[in-house]
Design an enzyme around this catalytic site. Structure first.
Site, PDB file in Angstrom:
ATOM      1  CE  LYS A   1      27.116  42.569  40.561  1.00  0.00           C
ATOM      2  NZ  LYS A   1      27.102  44.001  40.305  1.00  0.00           N
TER       3      LYS A   1
ATOM      4  CE  LYS B   1      36.639  41.760  46.676  1.00  0.00           C
ATOM      5  NZ  LYS B   1      37.142  42.644  47.899  1.00  0.00           N
TER       6      LYS B   1
ATOM      7  CE  LYS C   1      27.906  33.409  54.213  1.00  0.00           C
ATOM      8  NZ  LYS C   1      29.086  33.922  53.887  1.00  0.00           N
TER       9      LYS C   1
END
Ligand code: TRP
Length: 333
Positions: free
Chosen positions: A201, A204, A117
């Site tokens: 899905k 959180k 990332k």
């Protein structure tokens, strides 16, 4: 056969426990606890690499303990405690760093994801990476090896961590003899993707969860907010792509699920009615658990007492392993 095996899992107190956690993980452990010993600890030390808010760690710790004590575990078979109440785990982790190849940590999926990332964003590859994240698998290996766990039931995302625990134990034993028990990962029977409010899905990170212990009115509100297409009540609907059915089937019997699916396919059942049926089913399963949960959350002294009692036993088990490790590594008597 599995009656004598020790099952172990850790739950990080980093967020509110939701229906997806319950369906995919918690209720499997509950079922296992009916016949086998299970070690269930609240991985508060592991939470620290992302959470720097003590009040939140404390609140989520209570929530998890209250959930474990209210969803039907056979508590006679459960050893429940806070990870941080057993300092031996830190000592074992320190010992294990000395037999853990650095390359193993470099290959950890969670660390690699952070590096990738950063690279994609043109940042230093280790930007925002703390050593808690980097050495996460060593602490987790210590968790598993300290209590002599045979089986670690985990989701697919944690499989690599358990394999590393096994690798680390293997490296240790190759040097010091047969001291640590090699654990095995058990990937939970695939519950399929458990959909969240937006159909993705339940997670959180997507902000689409239904908290497991939401009060009835909040549960209803969440369910009514499930995103659907704009089919009229009369139109036939495909249960397999429906979030409503995707949740219902995890709580209903096979016969009830078949009936629900058939009503969708036949047409004539609108989404409003379907949501009401889903709410009633979920609430009928959760309400008795929620009652006990609410009681415990209002009596955190009882949670503390249970956690402290668990920790006292856990420390004894841990000290046995640790003294073996100290003996072989340091020559202590
Ligand atoms: N890593 C696990 C998670 O992210 C939590 C955890 C910590 C754990 N220690 C463990 C799981 C030991 C199984 C065994 O959810």
């Amino acid at each position: 056969m599995s009656e004598n095996k020790i099952f172990l899992t850790g739950i990080k107190p980093t967020g509110t426990v939701h229906m997806g956690n319950y369906i995919a993980a918690l209720r499997q452990m509950r079922d296992i606890s009916q016949e086998s010993k299970v070690v269930m600890f609240i991985a508060d030390l592991h939470a620290l690499n992302t959470m720097h808010d003590a009040a939140a760690v404390r609140a989520h710790t209570y929530e998890i303990a209250a959930i474990i004590m209210s969803i039907g575990f056979n508590m006679d078979n459960v050893l429940m405690f806070r990870q941080s109440d057993v300092p031996a785990v830190c000592e074992l982790a320190t010992m294990l760093t000395n037999v853990t190849p650095k390359g193993l940590m470099d290959r950890t999926h969670s660390y690699k994801a952070a590096v990738d990332k950063n690279a994609a964003a043109g940042l230093d590859v280790d930007n925002g990476v703390n050593m808690g994240l980097y050495t996460y698998p060593i602490l987790m290996a210590a968790d598993i090896l300290l209590y002599g766990a045979d089986i670690v039931p985990v989701g697919a995302d944690q499989k690599q961590h358990v394999e590393f625990a096994r690798d680390i134990a293997g490296h240790f034993n190759a040097i010091y003899g047969d001291v640590l028990k090699l654990p095995e990962a058990k990937i939970a029977a695939d519950a399929g993707i458990i959909p969240g409010l937006d159909g993705r899905k339940m997670s959180k990170s997507y902000d689409n969860v239904i908290p497991l212990m939401a009060p009835a009115c909040e549960l209803k509100k969440k369910i009514m907010r499930i995103i659907t297409d704009s089919k009229t009540p009369e139109e036939p609907k495909d249960p397999d792509t429906s979030t409503i059915f995707g949740l219902y089937r995890h709580f209903a019997s096979a016969a009830e699920s078949a009936e629900f699916a058939e009503k969708f396919r036949a047409g004539g059942m609108g989404y409003g009615t379907a949501k009401q049926i889903l709410f009633e089913k979920l609430d009928s399963v959760i309400a008795p658990m929620r009652e006990r949960y609410d009681y415990l959350m209002a009596h955190t002294d009882e949670l503390d007492a249970a956690l402290d009692a668990g920790a006292a036993i856990a420390r004894k088990v841990a000290d046995k392993t640790l003294s073996r490790v100290r003996r072989v590594m340091l020559g202590k008597k």
